[in-house]
Design a protein around this motif. Structure first.
Motif, PDB file in Angstrom:
ATOM      1  N   PHE A 186       0.836  -1.199   0.000  1.00 43.34           N
ATOM      2  CA  PHE A 186       0.000   0.000   0.000  1.00 43.34           C
ATOM      3  C   PHE A 186       0.872   1.251   0.000  1.00 43.34           C
ATOM      4  O   PHE A 186       0.633   2.202  -0.764  1.00 43.34           O
ATOM      5  N   LEU A 187       1.889   1.265   0.859  1.00 41.00           N
ATOM      6  CA  LEU A 187       2.792   2.420   0.890  1.00 41.00           C
ATOM      7  C   LEU A 187       3.498   2.593  -0.448  1.00 41.00           C
ATOM      8  O   LEU A 187       3.630   3.720  -0.959  1.00 41.00           O
ATOM      9  N   ASP A 188       3.929   1.488  -1.038  1.00 42.76           N
ATOM     10  CA  ASP A 188       4.649   1.571  -2.317  1.00 42.76           C
ATOM     11  C   ASP A 188       3.723   2.009  -3.447  1.00 42.76           C
ATOM     12  O   ASP A 188       4.107   2.829  -4.296  1.00 42.76           O
ATOM     13  N   ALA A 189       2.507   1.485  -3.483  1.00 49.05           N
ATOM     14  CA  ALA A 189       1.584   1.804  -4.577  1.00 49.05           C
ATOM     15  C   ALA A 189       1.248   3.291  -4.623  1.00 49.05           C
ATOM     16  O   ALA A 189       1.022   3.855  -5.700  1.00 49.05           O
ATOM     17  N   HIS A 190       1.230   3.922  -3.455  1.00 49.23           N
ATOM     18  CA  HIS A 190       0.883   5.342  -3.389  1.00 49.23           C
ATOM     19  C   HIS A 190       2.111   6.232  -3.158  1.00 49.23           C
ATOM     20  O   HIS A 190       1.959   7.429  -2.921  1.00 49.23           O
ATOM     21  N   ALA A 191       3.297   5.638  -3.253  1.00 49.42           N
ATOM     22  CA  ALA A 191       4.555   6.376  -3.077  1.00 49.42           C
ATOM     23  C   ALA A 191       4.547   7.171  -1.768  1.00 49.42           C
ATOM     24  O   ALA A 191       4.950   8.346  -1.723  1.00 49.42           O
ATOM     25  N   ILE A 192       4.087   6.529  -0.695  1.00 51.37           N
ATOM     26  CA  ILE A 192       3.988   7.200   0.600  1.00 51.37           C
ATOM     27  C   ILE A 192       5.291   7.006   1.370  1.00 51.37           C
ATOM     28  O   ILE A 192       5.672   5.879   1.700  1.00 51.37           O
ATOM     29  N   ARG A 193       5.948   8.111   1.630  1.00 50.55           N
ATOM     30  CA  ARG A 193       7.162   8.113   2.412  1.00 50.55           C
ATOM     31  C   ARG A 193       7.172   9.356   3.305  1.00 50.55           C
ATOM     32  O   ARG A 193       6.352  10.253   3.163  1.00 50.55           O
ATOM     33  N   PHE A 194       8.120   9.394   4.223  1.00 46.67           N
ATOM     34  CA  PHE A 194       8.303  10.553   5.086  1.00 46.67           C
ATOM     35  C   PHE A 194       9.053  11.646   4.338  1.00 46.67           C
ATOM     36  O   PHE A 194       9.832  11.355   3.422  1.00 46.67           O
ATOM     37  N   PRO A 195       8.872  12.915   4.724  1.00 50.10           N
ATOM     38  CA  PRO A 195       9.732  13.967   4.184  1.00 50.10           C
ATOM     39  C   PRO A 195      11.194  13.680   4.544  1.00 50.10           C
ATOM     40  O   PRO A 195      11.480  13.265   5.672  1.00 50.10           O
ATOM     41  N   ASP A 196      12.079  13.884   3.609  1.00 50.89           N
ATOM     42  CA  ASP A 196      13.498  13.610   3.838  1.00 50.89           C
ATOM     43  C   ASP A 196      14.190  14.791   4.502  1.00 50.89           C
ATOM     44  O   ASP A 196      13.693  15.926   4.508  1.00 50.89           O
ATOM     45  N   GLY A 197      15.372  14.495   5.054  1.00 50.31           N
ATOM     46  CA  GLY A 197      16.245  15.540   5.567  1.00 50.31           C
ATOM     47  C   GLY A 197      15.783  16.119   6.892  1.00 50.31           C
ATOM     48  O   GLY A 197      15.060  15.490   7.663  1.00 50.31           O
ATOM     49  N   ALA A 198      16.201  17.367   7.138  1.00 44.32           N
ATOM     50  CA  ALA A 198      15.945  18.031   8.418  1.00 44.32           C
ATOM     51  C   ALA A 198      14.548  18.629   8.448  1.00 44.32           C
ATOM     52  O   ALA A 198      14.360  19.845   8.618  1.00 44.32           O
ATOM     53  N   PHE A 199      13.556  17.780   8.282  1.00 44.30           N
ATOM     54  CA  PHE A 199      12.151  18.193   8.324  1.00 44.30           C
ATOM     55  C   PHE A 199      11.567  17.634   9.609  1.00 44.30           C
ATOM     56  O   PHE A 199      11.487  16.413   9.789  1.00 44.30           O
ATOM     57  N   HIS A 200      11.183  18.538  10.512  1.00 48.12           N
ATOM     58  CA  HIS A 200      10.634  18.105  11.792  1.00 48.12           C
ATOM     59  C   HIS A 200       9.117  17.936  11.705  1.00 48.12           C
ATOM     60  O   HIS A 200       8.476  18.463  10.803  1.00 48.12           O
TER      61      HIS A 200
END
Length: 545
Positions: free
Chosen positions: A183-197
């Motif tokens: 499900f995460l892969d199909a919708h390209a769901i990931r966390f914001p990268d880098g110094a994003f709080h």
């Protein structure tokens, strides 16, 4: 990054643990994941280029084939990138996230997998418990969603997306949920990268915007450790920094953008309403503790963010939140003194309007005197249980503890209901033990008054400091009720001293006002209290919020 990949097994979970300079605790987190049993196929530990002995701790698990260390060569600056690394490395159908300073509850994975299989769910959301350390006090995260004893109705239900339950945007955590990796892969769901709080905010919004088949359960999943006295505070506790508020605003703006881009306008509005009812009051009520420069900058940043809110989102907020939004919009500069105190108390978890009760020239109730003469729209329509009533308390401690209450009228609303009695609940903040006391209310110059007494011995806890918060349930002539936190009266500075209890034993007592001006009573007795004073520990404990 170095790793070894185990074979994939159906219906098992990849637990992604992230760690940075947390050698003292990461081992416990890993063990809590391994203790889930065979349902955990791997524990991927992403070390975000730690400078302490975290790699050494991970090396100590070399004999456990399910533990897969991933060592980053550069620090990412945040939590999102290491979690994304863990998801990319995962080989099992389900993913669960765990921070190095927290724990999974026993049986969490089996419970979540059972619900996922039964409901064919993309996401299963369970209970997260916030555990305050070192006291050990526990509360359920987002109780309106998960705590059935507090009236939550969603546990045991299956949601096809959350648009029919927009209140679910309140749950911004990623760690109390099991996710299908496809499900995460199909919708390209990931966390914001880098110094994003506050990366959880955006990740959760991306999940919700994808309309998952979401099962809500009362399975205990996660222990979130809250260490307010830690040398390095977690991001969510660094509220004394203006940058923390700016990061939170940026994350919230990103959440609204996610919902709008996904054509989920109702969820975008719900996210703005949530910000007014939850995020804004949490920071506003701490403004008196900050410097004048911080307050001025905070006010400017906040007004700029609120300027983009939809009128429909503001209209859905609770009445105190609407009034605060109107005040922030109306005032170009941060108020000081009594006006700021009035806003702070309205932002308390149990909001209250405190005297004096000003009116505009036409008699309309207003939040404060000009220039903050914001009309209190909707005050007349509030139910008795929702009235922001102010109840003051004055405490005297001896062999008995005497609490004298003053209930203030609220533009005539309390008087119209004819208050008859009050039930005071003393709640011990560590054990959550309650001690109720009732008394009649009688008319007085400032409104109504009552006095309750409790044997002081009942407020003591052997071997430790006891801290009690106080709430009042007001009872009206028509049978309706209202609830208010007992507040420290205007100008209250706090008192600490020694009194003689029963049998001549000394008691150390402090009566203080919390950050939101709630009245807190703290007591320690005998030799234990004396040792705490001599060591200085007593002072630190009394300063805890």
């Amino acid at each position: 990054m170095s790793e070894s990949v185990p074979p994939q097994v159906a219906d098992r979970v990849s637990v992604v643990v992230i760690s940075y300079n947390d050698a003292a605790r990461v081992g416990d987190a890993i063990r809590s994941a391994l203790a889930q049993g065979d349902a955990v196929g791997e524990v991927i530990v992403v070390d975000d280029c730690s400078g302490d002995d975290t790699p050494g701790v991970l090396a100590g698990f070399s004999g456990e084939p399910r533990v897969r260390p991933l060592i980053r060569e550069e620090n990412s600056g945040g939590c999102g990138t290491p979690r994304n690394d863990g998801v990319a490395a995962a080989v099992h159908p389900y993913v669960l996230f765990l921070d190095s300073d927290d724990l999974l509850m026993p049986g969490a994975v089996d419970g979540l997998l059972a619900v996922a299989a039964e409901q064919r769910a993309d996401v299963v959301a369970g209970v997260c418990v916030r555990r305050e350390l070192p006291e050990g006090r526990e509360t359920v995260w987002a109780p309106s969603l998960y705590d059935v004893s507090q009236g939550a109705t969603l546990p045991g239900t299956l949601l096809e997306g959350i648009e029919k339950h927009p209140e679910f945007v309140l749950d911004t955590l990623s760690v109390n949920k099991l996710y299908r990796r496809d499900f995460l892969d199909a919708h390209a769901i990931r966390f914001p990268d880098g110094a994003f709080h506050y990366e959880d905010f955006v990740f959760s919004a991306r999940v919700q915007a994808a309309a998952p088949r979401l099962a809500v359960t009362d399975v205990p999943v996660y222990v979130w450790h809250v260490r307010r006295q830690a040398a390095t505070l977690s991001i969510s506790l660094r509220r004394a920094s203006l940058a923390n508020w700016e990061h939170r605003i940026a994350a919230h703006a990103a959440v609204v953008d996610v919902f709008r881009a996904a054509d989920r306008p109702a969820l975008a509005l719900a996210a703005q309403t949530k910000f007014l009812d939850y995020d804004l009051p949490m920071y506003l009520r701490e403004l008196p503790q900050r410097t004048a420069a911080y307050r001025a900058d905070w006010w400017t940043v906040t007004r700029a963010h609120l300027a983009g809110f939809d009128a429909a989102a503001v209209a859905e907020a609770q009445a105190p939140s609407r009034w605060l939004h109107a005040a922030l919009t109306a005032l170009a500069a941060v108020p000081e003194g009594r006006e700021l105190s009035r806003f702070v108390e309205l932002a308390a978890p149990s909001p209250r309007l405190v005297p004096p009760y000003p009116r505009a020239e036409d008699g309309t109730p207003v939040l404060a005197a000009a220039p903050a003469d914001v009309p209190l729209d909707g005050l007349a329509e509030l139910a008795p249980a929702d009235l922001p009533v102010a109840v003051d308390g004055v405490v005297a401690v001896g062999g008995a503890t005497r609490l004298t209450l003053t209930v203030h009228d609220l533009y005539g609303r309390v008087g119209a209901l004819r208050p008859t009695a009050v039930r005071v609940e003393f709640t011990e903040r560590v054990s959550a033990a309650g001690l109720p006391v009732e008394a009649p209310l009688v008319p007085a110059a400032e409104g109504w008054t009552a006095t309750v007494r409790v044997p002081t011995a009942k407020l003591l806890r052997p071997g430790r400091l006891a801290a009690w918060s106080l709430h009042a349930e007001l009872r009206y002539a028509d049978g309706s009720t209202g609830r208010a936190e007992v507040r420290a009266p205007q100008g209250f500075a706090g008192r600490r001293g020694v009194v003689v209890g029963r049998l001549g034993r000394p008691l150390l007592v402090q009566v203080v006002a919390s950050a939101r001006r709630g009245l807190v009573l703290r007591l320690a007795g005998g030799a234990v209290g004396a040792r705490q004073v001599l060591s200085g520990r007593f002072r630190r404990l009394l300063a805890m919020r």
